[in-house]
Design a protein around this motif. Sequence first.
Motif, PDB file in Angstrom:
ATOM      1  N   VAL A  42     -49.249  -2.591  17.910  1.00 27.80           N
ATOM      2  CA  VAL A  42     -49.854  -1.413  17.285  1.00 27.80           C
ATOM      3  C   VAL A  42     -49.503  -0.168  18.084  1.00 27.80           C
ATOM      4  O   VAL A  42     -49.156   0.870  17.524  1.00 27.80           O
ATOM      5  N   SER A  43     -49.550  -0.279  19.409  1.00 28.05           N
ATOM      6  CA  SER A  43     -49.198   0.848  20.273  1.00 28.05           C
ATOM      7  C   SER A  43     -47.746   1.269  20.074  1.00 28.05           C
ATOM      8  O   SER A  43     -47.445   2.464  19.987  1.00 28.05           O
ATOM      9  N   ALA A  44     -46.849   0.296  19.977  1.00 29.01           N
ATOM     10  CA  ALA A  44     -45.432   0.610  19.756  1.00 29.01           C
ATOM     11  C   ALA A  44     -45.233   1.279  18.400  1.00 29.01           C
ATOM     12  O   ALA A  44     -44.452   2.234  18.277  1.00 29.01           O
TER      13      ALA A  44
ATOM     14  N   THR B   1     -45.234   8.563  16.042  1.00 24.06           N
ATOM     15  CA  THR B   1     -45.459   9.851  16.697  1.00 24.06           C
ATOM     16  C   THR B   1     -44.126  10.497  17.047  1.00 24.06           C
ATOM     17  O   THR B   1     -43.939  11.706  16.837  1.00 24.06           O
ATOM     18  N   ALA B   2     -43.191   9.707  17.570  1.00 20.56           N
ATOM     19  CA  ALA B   2     -41.861  10.243  17.905  1.00 20.56           C
ATOM     20  C   ALA B   2     -41.150  10.741  16.647  1.00 20.56           C
ATOM     21  O   ALA B   2     -40.531  11.812  16.663  1.00 20.56           O
ATOM     22  N   GLN B   3     -41.254   9.985  15.544  1.00 22.84           N
ATOM     23  CA  GLN B   3     -40.638  10.437  14.293  1.00 22.84           C
ATOM     24  C   GLN B   3     -41.230  11.754  13.834  1.00 22.84           C
ATOM     25  O   GLN B   3     -40.501  12.642  13.373  1.00 22.84           O
TER      26      GLN B   3
ATOM     27  N   VAL C  74     -42.603  14.062  15.719  1.00 29.84           N
ATOM     28  CA  VAL C  74     -42.150  15.104  16.633  1.00 29.84           C
ATOM     29  C   VAL C  74     -40.720  15.529  16.265  1.00 29.84           C
ATOM     30  O   VAL C  74     -40.408  16.724  16.217  1.00 29.84           O
ATOM     31  N   PHE C  75     -39.862  14.562  15.988  1.00 26.60           N
ATOM     32  CA  PHE C  75     -38.482  14.893  15.591  1.00 26.60           C
ATOM     33  C   PHE C  75     -38.461  15.662  14.279  1.00 26.60           C
ATOM     34  O   PHE C  75     -37.695  16.605  14.114  1.00 26.60           O
ATOM     35  N   LYS C  76     -39.301  15.255  13.340  1.00 25.31           N
ATOM     36  CA  LYS C  76     -39.350  15.919  12.042  1.00 25.31           C
ATOM     37  C   LYS C  76     -39.811  17.364  12.196  1.00 25.31           C
ATOM     38  O   LYS C  76     -39.220  18.281  11.607  1.00 25.31           O
ATOM     39  N   VAL C  77     -40.848  17.581  12.976  1.00 30.14           N
ATOM     40  CA  VAL C  77     -41.386  18.932  13.168  1.00 30.14           C
ATOM     41  C   VAL C  77     -40.395  19.815  13.908  1.00 30.14           C
ATOM     42  O   VAL C  77     -40.231  20.991  13.600  1.00 30.14           O
ATOM     43  N   SER C  78     -39.681  19.233  14.877  1.00 29.43           N
ATOM     44  CA  SER C  78     -38.736  20.032  15.672  1.00 29.43           C
ATOM     45  C   SER C  78     -37.382  20.202  14.982  1.00 29.43           C
ATOM     46  O   SER C  78     -36.517  20.912  15.487  1.00 29.43           O
ATOM     47  N   GLY C  79     -37.171  19.546  13.845  1.00 26.56           N
ATOM     48  CA  GLY C  79     -35.923  19.679  13.118  1.00 26.56           C
ATOM     49  C   GLY C  79     -34.796  18.802  13.624  1.00 26.56           C
ATOM     50  O   GLY C  79     -33.644  18.977  13.271  1.00 26.56           O
ATOM     51  N   LEU C  80     -35.106  17.817  14.463  1.00 22.09           N
ATOM     52  CA  LEU C  80     -34.087  16.924  15.022  1.00 22.09           C
ATOM     53  C   LEU C  80     -33.977  15.612  14.257  1.00 22.09           C
ATOM     54  O   LEU C  80     -33.359  14.676  14.711  1.00 22.09           O
ATOM     55  N   GLU C  81     -34.526  15.559  13.095  1.00 21.11           N
ATOM     56  CA  GLU C  81     -34.599  14.345  12.293  1.00 21.11           C
ATOM     57  C   GLU C  81     -33.270  13.736  12.019  1.00 21.11           C
ATOM     58  O   GLU C  81     -32.305  14.033  11.563  1.00 21.11           O
TER      59      GLU C  81
END
Length: 185
Positions: free
Chosen positions: A166-168, A174-176, A178-185
């Motif tokens: 569950v943690s993984a 969460t990482a996805q 962050v990438f989506k919000v920062s435009g690095l998707e």
Amino acid sequence: MGHRDDPSRDLTDLPAGHPAPPVHDRHWARDVRSAVGCAGVLLALLLLMDWGVGTLTAWRAVIWVVLALLLLVVLCPSRVSAGEGCVAARSPLRTRRVRTDLLVSARCPDGVSQRLLLRDAFGDRVEIDPRVLIDNPELWHRLAEDARRAEASGFLLCGTTALSRVSARIDGETAQNVFKVSGLE
């Protein structure tokens, strides 16, 4: 308005040893509205079809209302909340609580619906949809912190693998985000 009622107050300024306030599923109201909408649409369709055919009676309307209410009970999500050492899931029919500081097992049973099943030393059980924990990091933080405490004190003997999965999953989503919000998707 006193400092106790101030919603902008940071939790870090609580006195030492004071338990943090409970954390609730912040998407629960939206999910309930969705369940009510589905039950309402079903009721409207059943009543319209019955009325259109000309067979609508008071008894049939009562049956359709009962059917819509049953659908609402089935679709209505449990309201998950976590306090210091406790997780609760309140459904329309019952409330289940588990002492997370006395957690003895955590499992993800096989099946169609993904659930995290928690059991404490008193035999109490709570089933939580992992999606609730993913959508509410505060809930996951409380649960993970208490699970670590239970493991350190020797209670949690079965379930560290399930909690790690569950943690993984939470870390990956969460990482996805962050990438989506920062435009690095």
